[in-house]
Write a protein that holds these residues in place. Structure first.
Motif, PDB file in Angstrom:
ATOM      1  N   TYR A  29     101.711  37.799  81.988  1.00  7.44           N
ATOM      2  CA  TYR A  29     101.520  39.202  81.641  1.00  7.44           C
ATOM      3  C   TYR A  29     101.927  39.406  80.204  1.00  7.44           C
ATOM      4  N   TRP A  74      98.077  42.209  82.053  1.00  4.81           N
ATOM      5  CA  TRP A  74      97.497  41.064  81.334  1.00  4.81           C
ATOM      6  C   TRP A  74      96.216  41.599  80.722  1.00  4.81           C
ATOM      7  N   ALA A 610      97.057  32.926  83.184  1.00  2.12           N
ATOM      8  CA  ALA A 610      97.505  33.757  84.301  1.00  2.12           C
ATOM      9  C   ALA A 610      97.377  32.937  85.579  1.00  2.12           C
TER      10      ALA A 610
END
Ligand code: F6R
Length: 616
Positions: A29, A74, A610
């Motif tokens: 993030y 994100w 991610a």
């Protein structure tokens, strides 16, 4: 990837939200924020950076109130910044929204809302939803959210809070991003991730596609917000409660410096758990709740593996196993490409979709496409209740346990074991001549956890080699046969974790171009563990040595020819060639990990990456 938390109850909301956000940080993030309702006052604090930066901002003036929402963002629409961080509010600050996913019609909405006089502060698509709810609000919160939902297109999960309704949160989900409700006693939770709820409650309800949930401290009502197939259904959530038996500290590191190392060391257990009660004494396979019918197996004319990243490499290993034993053509496809092709798919295709998270948008969409064309889909996934597990026709769960580090390790070895289980299951219903080989593989599978333990005991040697490799800026991994997909996986791990530029090639392919890049000292890691093709691999290593590259070979422990040629070696336990990917990959995971540590990299959350890729 973005993370959502929400709380409505009688305790202070902020500590719950901050604990939830902290456990979501593993997803990767770039900003974080919270909105807490204190009576009819809606307070929002958010910033670019880490959850620790948010905590620092809150330290002087913690927000009071027992309803709130939080988010780790994100960036997709708009750069990481304070203003783009969630929660987002409408013009007057009556409603706050957190959101994962994408509203595809955001450009049109933005123009329209601006023309209607809304004060749009951020570049995000999320903020537009807060304005839509506000415009539709006539005193009925649920009706306003439903009307707003009717105006957005895309794939999303979101939660809305309103200062007019301080004891209510409304959550909604469409398509891939997950949303889970946690049921407490006099309190309710919502999160994008089951593991972040475990410290609060083990009782969860997974929201389905097109559903919204109205959460109050004592109740959760689930309803459809899209007209089809049933309008106005209101099912009490307690009819759908699942009990999840994960420990409360599941999202914590348990004394390890990094989740990645913890997860690498958990692999013997992940292998044992994935095999447990499935590989029977007589070598047959029984997979619980696995409904793939023998007639469908017999009818199959082709197997297609579909997946992304590391899971794609598990598919490549599957190809080397399935083709010779099942005597079926096997294709291995990267889901993000496959979903935009016009593939010829039919009723006789058996598609095996592999995904740790079960939420990878490209994999899920590709699965939906092949289903439209009549193929049967088997999912191999690690997450119960994930989108893929619900969309697929049949599911084989890996039992790796939650994987927190962004780089996949234990989920991959569990996928390899699951691919072996599926191979054996399919072989039970198809004629073949490989009983003896399958018998040997069955014995080998049972010993695989111990083999991985042996690799883990070699950590000091691997770490010493990593210290040397860490000063290189380019590394080439080469291998043949089943060493080739593991060369790719080793290379992917190295680049993710240590940011060293690395590439992987089938060893025979180097001389068709890439050999031009080798110069004295270039690092080459050659996997030479496949006995059938070993001599060919030695020739490839000689080609590389002739260019004065710095070669290290991964070889079975009883192999000394390369060492005699002056090649540095990393030794792996000798196993059946078809099982070698497991000890080989664990060795390369440790190598990448120690290189990353030596280079001072952020191991569990590599930059720009991610954990769960729920956008295209
Ligand atoms: C690499 C890694 C990724 C994932 C890929 C697919 O270490 O973890 O390449 O394998 O994003 O994710 P899943 O398996 O969740 O579909």
């Amino acid at each position: 990837m973005c993370g959502i938390v929400g709380y409505v109850g009688s305790e202070a909301a902020l500590p719950v939200l901050m604990a939830g956000l902290t456990s979501l940080t593993y997803r990767g993030y770039d900003s974080a924020g919270v909105a807490v309702l204190d009576g009819s006052t809606l307070q929002v604090v958010k910033c670019a950076g880490k959850v620790a930066d948010l905590a620092a901002r809150l330290a002087d003036s913690p927000l009071s109130g027992s309803t709130g929402i939080g988010h780790t963002r994100w960036a997709t629409h708009g750069e990481p910044s304070d203003v783009n961080a969630h929660p987002h509010i409408d013009t007057r600050g009556d409603f706050a929204v957190v959101h994962n996913g994408i509203f595809e019609n955001s450009s049109d909405l933005r123009e329209r809302l601006r023309a209607q006089g809304c004060l749009i502060r951020s570049q995000t698509d999320t903020e537009l939803f807060a304005h839509l709810v506000s415009l539709h609000y006539r005193g009925d919160f649920e009706a306003a959210v439903k009307a707003a939902l009717a105006e957005v297109k895309g794939s999303f999960a979101l939660v809305v809070a309103s200062r007019f309704h301080p004891s209510t949160l409304i959550a909604a989900k469409l398509d891939t991003p997950p949303l889970v409700i946690g049921i407490g006693a006099g309190e309710m939770f919502v999160s994008s991730d089951i593991s972040s709820l475990m410290r609060f409650t083990k009782r969860v309800v997974i929201l389905e596609d097109g559903e919204m949930a109205v959460l109050t401290p004592k109740n959760v009502l689930v309803d459809l917000f899209r007209a089809e197939p049933v309008v106005g259904r209101r099912r009490p959530a307690n009819e759908r409660v699942l009990s999840v038996d994960w420990p409360a500290d599941i999202a914590e590191r348990g004394g390890y410096p990094h989740f990645m190392l913890k997860e690498i060391e958990e692999q013997p257990r992940a292998i044992r758990d994935t095999l447990r009660d499935r590989l029977l004494e007589d070598g047959r396979v029984a997979i619980e709740d696995f409904t793939l019918a023998p007639a469908t197996v017999r009818r199959a004319r082709r197997v297609i593996f579909l997946s992304c990243g590391t899971a794609y490499h598990a598919g490549l290993v599957g190809q080397y196993l399935f083709e010779p034993i099942l005597n079926l053509p096997v294709q291995v496809e990267i889901a993000s490409e496959f979903r935009y092709r016009q593939p010829v798919i039919g009723l006789d295709d058996l598609v095996v979709a592999i995904s740790q998270s079960g939420e990878t948008a490209d994999t899920v969409s590709a699965v939906r496409r092949v289903q439209e064309r009549g193929a049967t889909v088997v999912a191999i996934t690690n997450v119960i209740g994930s989108t893929l597990s619900r969309v697929a026709d049949h599911v084989l769960f890996t039992r790796a346990g939650p994987e927190i580090a962004v780089a996949s390790t234990k989920a991959f070895t569990a996928q390899l074991v699951a691919v072996h289980l599926l191979l054996r299951y399919l072989a039970q219903y198809r004629p073949h001549q490989h009983e003896k080989l399958l018998y040997q593989l069955g014995l080998g599978l049972r010993q695989l956890d111990g083999v991985v333990e042996q690799v883990l005991q070699r950590t000091a040697t691997i770490q010493a080699f990593a210290a040397q490799l860490a000063s290189h800026e380019d590394v080439y991994f080469i291998g043949r046969n089943l060493d080739e997909p593991i060369a790719r996986e080793g290379s992917l791990k190295l680049k993710e974790i240590s940011y060293i530029h690395s590439e992987a090639y089938p060893a025979g392919e180097l001389k068709h171009g890439t050999l031009a890049l080798l110069s004295p000292g270039t690092a080459v890691i050659a996997l030479a563990t496949q006995s059938d093709i070993y001599e060919k691999m030695v020739s490839n290593i000689q080609e590389v040595l002739a260019r004065k590259a710095w070669v290290t070979a991964l070889v079975p422990e009883d192999e000394s020819e390369l060492e005699a040629m002056g090649v540095g070696t990393l030794r792996v336990p000798r196993v059946n060639d078809l099982l070698a990917p497991v000890p080989n990959v664990v060795t390369l995971q440790l190598l990448a990990y120690h290189c990353g540590v030596a280079r001072g990299c952020e191991i569990d959350q590599p930059r720009n990456l991610a954990k769960s890729v729920t956008v295209e």
